[in-house]
Design an enzyme around this catalytic site. Structure first.
Site, PDB file in Angstrom:
ATOM      1  N   ALA A  61       0.344 -38.968  -5.572  1.00 33.32           N
ATOM      2  CA  ALA A  61       1.043 -38.016  -6.449  1.00 33.32           C
ATOM      3  C   ALA A  61       1.847 -37.088  -5.545  1.00 33.32           C
ATOM      4  CB  ALA A  61       0.022 -37.225  -7.258  1.00 33.32           C
ATOM      5  N   GLY A 100      -2.674 -41.670  -5.878  1.00 30.62           N
ATOM      6  CA  GLY A 100      -2.001 -42.160  -7.082  1.00 30.62           C
ATOM      7  C   GLY A 100      -1.242 -43.445  -6.831  1.00 30.62           C
ATOM      8  N   GLU A 103      -3.802 -46.062  -7.270  1.00 27.39           N
ATOM      9  CA  GLU A 103      -4.138 -46.070  -8.696  1.00 27.39           C
ATOM     10  C   GLU A 103      -3.054 -46.759  -9.511  1.00 27.39           C
ATOM     11  OE1 GLU A 103      -4.915 -41.749  -8.632  1.00 27.39           O
ATOM     12  OE2 GLU A 103      -6.726 -42.252  -9.746  1.00 27.39           O
ATOM     13  N   GLU A 123      -7.880 -38.290  -2.017  1.00 25.91           N
ATOM     14  CA  GLU A 123      -7.889 -37.064  -2.813  1.00 25.91           C
ATOM     15  C   GLU A 123      -8.995 -36.092  -2.386  1.00 25.91           C
ATOM     16  OE1 GLU A 123      -7.478 -40.085  -3.920  1.00 25.91           O
ATOM     17  OE2 GLU A 123      -6.026 -40.158  -5.556  1.00 25.91           O
TER      18      GLU A 123
HETATM   19  N1  T1G Z   1       3.253 -35.512  -1.742  1.00 23.07           N
HETATM   20  C1  T1G Z   1       4.300 -34.812  -1.271  1.00 23.07           C
HETATM   21  N2  T1G Z   1       4.743 -34.879   0.015  1.00 23.07           N
HETATM   22  C2  T1G Z   1       4.067 -35.687   0.853  1.00 23.07           C
HETATM   23  C3  T1G Z   1       2.967 -36.458   0.429  1.00 23.07           C
HETATM   24  C4  T1G Z   1       2.573 -36.345  -0.944  1.00 23.07           C
HETATM   25  N3  T1G Z   1       1.550 -37.052  -1.439  1.00 23.07           N
HETATM   26  N4  T1G Z   1       2.528 -37.167   1.496  1.00 23.07           N
HETATM   27  C5  T1G Z   1       3.325 -36.855   2.526  1.00 23.07           C
HETATM   28  N5  T1G Z   1       4.238 -35.964   2.157  1.00 23.07           N
HETATM   29  C6  T1G Z   1       5.311 -35.402   2.991  1.00 23.07           C
HETATM   30  C7  T1G Z   1       4.736 -34.572   4.112  1.00 23.07           C
HETATM   31  O1  T1G Z   1       4.521 -33.239   3.663  1.00 23.07           O
HETATM   32  C8  T1G Z   1       5.848 -34.653   5.140  1.00 23.07           C
HETATM   33  O2  T1G Z   1       6.868 -33.781   4.700  1.00 23.07           O
HETATM   34  C9  T1G Z   1       6.389 -36.069   4.950  1.00 23.07           C
HETATM   35  O3  T1G Z   1       5.977 -36.481   3.628  1.00 23.07           O
HETATM   36  C10 T1G Z   1       5.840 -37.044   5.968  1.00 23.07           C
HETATM   37  O4  T1G Z   1       4.402 -36.920   5.890  1.00 23.07           O
HETATM   38  C11 T1G Z   1      -3.455 -38.401  -9.177  1.00 23.07           C
HETATM   39  C12 T1G Z   1      -3.795 -36.378  -7.531  1.00 23.07           C
HETATM   40  C13 T1G Z   1       1.387 -40.909   3.777  1.00 23.07           C
HETATM   41  C14 T1G Z   1      -0.257 -41.170   5.671  1.00 23.07           C
HETATM   42  O5  T1G Z   1      -3.148 -37.320   0.037  1.00 23.07           O
HETATM   43  O6  T1G Z   1      -1.663 -38.887   4.182  1.00 23.07           O
HETATM   44  O7  T1G Z   1      -2.461 -38.834  -5.536  1.00 23.07           O
HETATM   45  O8  T1G Z   1       6.857 -32.286   6.748  1.00 23.07           O
HETATM   46  O9  T1G Z   1       4.157 -36.048   8.241  1.00 23.07           O
HETATM   47  O10 T1G Z   1       2.147 -38.776   9.515  1.00 23.07           O
HETATM   48  O11 T1G Z   1      -5.205 -39.297  -7.989  1.00 23.07           O
HETATM   49  O12 T1G Z   1       1.713 -38.178   4.672  1.00 23.07           O
HETATM   50  O13 T1G Z   1       8.497 -34.182   6.550  1.00 23.07           O
HETATM   51  O14 T1G Z   1       8.686 -32.160   5.020  1.00 23.07           O
HETATM   52  O15 T1G Z   1       2.134 -36.822   6.890  1.00 23.07           O
HETATM   53  O16 T1G Z   1       3.626 -40.703   8.692  1.00 23.07           O
HETATM   54  C15 T1G Z   1      -2.963 -38.346  -2.478  1.00 23.07           C
HETATM   55  C16 T1G Z   1      -0.987 -37.607   1.793  1.00 23.07           C
HETATM   56  C17 T1G Z   1      -2.225 -37.246  -3.188  1.00 23.07           C
HETATM   57  C18 T1G Z   1      -1.534 -38.766   0.989  1.00 23.07           C
HETATM   58  C19 T1G Z   1       2.106 -40.483   6.106  1.00 23.07           C
HETATM   59  N6  T1G Z   1      -2.194 -38.795  -1.345  1.00 23.07           N
HETATM   60  N7  T1G Z   1      -0.056 -38.039   2.811  1.00 23.07           N
HETATM   61  O17 T1G Z   1       1.752 -39.825   7.278  1.00 23.07           O
HETATM   62  O18 T1G Z   1       3.873 -38.489   7.704  1.00 23.07           O
HETATM   63  S1  T1G Z   1      -3.147 -36.609  -4.515  1.00 23.07           S
HETATM   64  C20 T1G Z   1      -2.361 -38.221  -0.137  1.00 23.07           C
HETATM   65  C21 T1G Z   1      -0.501 -38.630   3.964  1.00 23.07           C
HETATM   66  C22 T1G Z   1      -3.151 -37.857  -5.672  1.00 23.07           C
HETATM   67  C23 T1G Z   1      -3.907 -38.796  -7.819  1.00 23.07           C
HETATM   68  C24 T1G Z   1      -4.031 -37.665  -6.861  1.00 23.07           C
HETATM   69  C25 T1G Z   1       0.547 -38.918   5.001  1.00 23.07           C
HETATM   70  C26 T1G Z   1       0.943 -40.381   5.106  1.00 23.07           C
HETATM   71  P1  T1G Z   1       7.789 -33.048   5.828  1.00 23.07           P
HETATM   72  P2  T1G Z   1       3.557 -36.994   7.251  1.00 23.07           P
HETATM   73  P3  T1G Z   1       2.847 -39.482   8.410  1.00 23.07           P
END
Ligand code: T1G
Length: 702
Positions: A61, A100, A103, A123
């Protein structure tokens, strides 16, 4: 450019998502997918493929939308549309399908992935739980135990493992689109069955209700230890229990209720803050975008002790060769043996193969000759914490290292400007402060001197990322960010000891707050001699109030240095290193209190907590107003990644906003009245924000 495109490739409708950088499920993406799937219901397609452009499948998400007014379709609503499709949808996964994203793939009818792909439900690391059906669909595919592991660790798994536990149907080689089209055609040839995960039952074969009841009980016990104080992991278990015991739609209701509870929890707000904080900390204010990075291929490290050896491991772990310099062959061998011991421990835990451990150690070349550092691109000094010794080392480096080499000190306190002035190239000198054990702790405090060049700062940030550290930039002051604040936290711990508490009182309060360890147990771990020796070089005035170190000095003089001597603030089992209360320590404390004319009285847990945490926070405000740290969230990163501050409280400065600045300010003023203004001078910035009615976050974003 549209974030979603749809076109027919033969009989297959291909839905392509393109929302850089990680295809997060923004509102635009959710709407686009819904429109494409709806359109496809009535066109000539026989099946659909859902895939992503760029470096990864949907990574979750869109976290930046959290806390904003919801925009339809919500992700759960979208996934119901996908699952209800009349035509089978095949998810084609590359990169990391997370949260998500996974999912979404689970709401599809089939899933295929490249061998390099990973899937996961992180999450829990945000204080959340999979809120789009993941807690109900995953157990139906993998069974209960694998579902519990996947969701409570939040760790990604490789495609092969995902195939193995039933999360995906096929691992495909080569071009993802071609492979996905082939798979889709196979599905069509086999009758285009709509395999809806919601229609499956959780596997209960050969397992009794008692087995599951016991499994959930044991799991909850484990989670209470591993995620001490955190709520989300326990809510995940409740969701999975619902998947096991109730129909799908009932389970979804349980998931929705508990997800909303998580979204509304301060723990989740804190962990979301930490998610962005650790990405923000590598951004340097005022650094020109086109700042050139230096190419770092060869690294020299001076000092093969605990720190130097640990630092060396960080580099060889990512394939960067190291030349390790020590004063003698014996010292060099001791350093290499220490590194070998560290790797052997990792291998014994099954986290590394013997071959890789050997290969990495072979990338470390030992020397006792400074001239072997002549071609290094970066040299990191990790010798004894003494300014004169460091100055001598840097003067030598200035003579032997090539022009443009970065000369870094691992100092934890010394003035980087004075170190830089012992060279003819202060623009190339910087502090790279690693935290012990350096091959484990994620924090890297990067200390820029007054003359450190932009290139060296920018390259240091890039180095941090390449060796998988979380950086925080500091200007020069005594103790930089972390240790400067820690002195005030430690001061209050010592004064509470003298005034009426015991080590176990104080450590219990801070551990219950969520610290990895209490301050006195940390003192025993680091060694009481460290502080004693650091004070040896100081004048009485520099040492500060004798009440803040008289107990530590008394223990030192008794030879009680902490874990290393089997006794300090506690006593330690020689085999297990298990700590226990030692009555001798209370006698030492009482003797010092008497000597200092301090009448001991019981101090409440609340007062202990406020004195230690508000001392930390007040100093953090001073660090901000002096420009030592760039932003409050950098201080939070320092404490969460370097000092065991609970990430689910967001770090000390986020925690300050949670408590409320007015409460903190007025309590600090009361402490000034009670304990004296010497220690409790409210930070000007704290006072200013209270007068303006602003939060620290508002100040940081202004
Ligand atoms: N939403 C918004 N921005 C995100 C993002 C996300 N989910 N994931 C990464 N970014 C942005 C991050 O802030 C950075 O921005 C850029 O992308 C590169 O990220 C309903 C509610 C995918 C393994 O927790 O683990 O889904 O600094 O530097 O090292 O059940 O990003 O460039 O402006 O980390 O190559 C669940 C979180 C959400 C995954 C890549 N998903 N992201 O790593 O790059 S909750 C997560 C990561 C959810 C549902 C629930 C990592 C990555 P900027 P990065 P990276």
């Amino acid at each position: 450019m549209s974030v979603v495109s749809y076109q027919l490739e033969g009989d297959i409708g291909v839905i392509r998502l393109n929302n850089p950088p990680v295809n997060a499920l923004s509102h635009a993406l959710r709407s686009g997918i819904q429109d494409a799937v709806t359109q496809a219901q009535d066109d000539a397609s026989l099946a659909l493929v859902l895939m992503c452009e760029g470096r990864t499948f949907i990574a979750g998400a869109d976290i930046s939308e959290f806390g904003k007014p919801p925009m339809l379709p919500s992700l759960p609503e979208l996934l119901i549309v996908l699952e209800a499709s009349k035509k089978p949808i095949i998810a084609a996964i590359h990169g990391t399908a997370l949260g998500g994203g996974l999912e979404t793939a689970l709401a599809c009818h089939y899933r295929c992935a490249l061998p390099s792909a990973q899937v996961g439900l992180p999450e829990v690391k945000l204080g959340l739980l999979p809120g789009a059906g993941g807690t109900q669909r995953v157990p139906r595919l993998t069974g209960v135990k694998a579902a519990l592991d996947l969701m409570t660790t939040g760790a990604p798994i490789a495609a092969a493992q995902a195939l193995n536990i039933g999360l995906i149907d096929k691992v495909v080689e080569g071009d993802l689109l071609s492979a996905a089209l082939d798979f889709a055609n196979e599905v069509i040839e086999q009758g285009a069955e709509l395999k809806r995960v919601r229609d499956l039952e959780v596997d209960k074969t050969a397992t009794s209700a008692e087995y599951f009841a016991e499994l959930f009980t044991d799991y909850r016990k484990t989670l209470s230890k591993r995620f001490r104080g955190q709520e989300a992991p326990h809510r995940i278990v409740e969701c999975i229990e619902a998947a096991l015991n109730t129909p799908f739609d009932e389970g979804l209701k349980v998931e929705r209720r508990l997800f909303v509870e998580c979204m509304q929890s301060p723990q989740s707000w804190a962990l979301q803050h930490m998610f962005f904080a650790q990405r923000m900390s590598s951004k340097v204010k005022g650094l020109p975008k086109d700042t050139q990075l230096k190419d770092i291929k060869r690294v020299g490290i001076i000092g093969g002790g605990l720190m130097g050896g640990g630092i060396a491991m960080n580099f060889v772990n990512v394939g960067i060769s190291v030349t390790l310099l020590e004063i003698s062959q014996e010292a060099l061998q001791r350093g290499k043996d220490l590194i070998a011991k560290n790797y052997a421990m990792t291998v014994s835990k099954g986290k590394l193969t013997v071959e890789l451990a050997t290969q990495r150690q072979d990338m470390i070349t030992g020397t006792t000759d400074y001239h072997d550092l002549a071609d290094m691109d970066l040299v990191i000094e990790a010798v004894f914490e003494n300014l004169d010794i460091k100055k001598q080392v840097f003067a030598k480096l200035d003579n032997v290292c090539k022009q443009g080499a970065i000369l870094a000190s691992n100092t934890s306190y010394q003035d980087v400007n004075l170190i830089a002035q012992s060279t003819s190239r202060p623009q190339d000198v910087i502090g790279l402060h690693f935290f012990s054990p350096a091959n484990v702790m994620k924090l890297l405090e990067i200390v820029r001197g007054d003359e450190t060049s932009n290139e060296v700062v920018a390259t240091s940030m890039a180095i941090a990322k390449s060796i998988k550290k979380v950086p925080a930039l500091s200007r020069v002051c005594y103790g930089f960010i972390g240790n400067r604040m820690l002195r005030h936290y430690a001061r209050e711990a010592q004064l509470c000891l003298l005034e009426g508490s015991t080590p176990q009182d104080i450590d219990a309060v801070m551990q219950n707050f969520g610290m990895a360890m209490g301050p006195l147990a940390v003192g025993d771990l680091a060694g009481i001699d460290i502080g004693y020796k650091a004070r040896e070089g100081l004048t009485d005035e520099q040492k500060g109030d004798v009440r803040t170190y008289c107990i530590a000095d008394a223990l030192y003089e008794m030879g009680r240095l902490g874990q290393k001597t089997g006794a300090g603030y506690y006593q330690y089992d020689p085999d297990t290193r298990q700590r226990s209360v030692d009555p001798v320590v209370l006698e030492v404390i009482e003797a010092q209190a008497k000597k200092m004319g301090v009448e001991r009285k019981v101090i409440s847990d609340k007062t202990i907590l406020e004195r230690l945490t508000f001392a930390l926070i007040n100093e953090g405000f001073k660090i901000l107003e002096e420009g030592i740290a760039q932003r409050p969230s950098d201080i939070d990163v320092v404490y969460a990644f370097g000092y065991g501050f609970p990430a689910y409280r967001g770090g000390p400065m986020f925690y300050a906003d949670t408590i409320g600045l007015e409460k903190i300010y007025h309590t600090v003023c009361e402490f000034a009245d009670t304990y004296g203004e010497e220690f409790w001078q409210p930070a000007a910035l704290l006072k200013q924000l209270v007068e303006e009615g602003k939060t620290l976050t508002q100040w940081a974003n202004s």
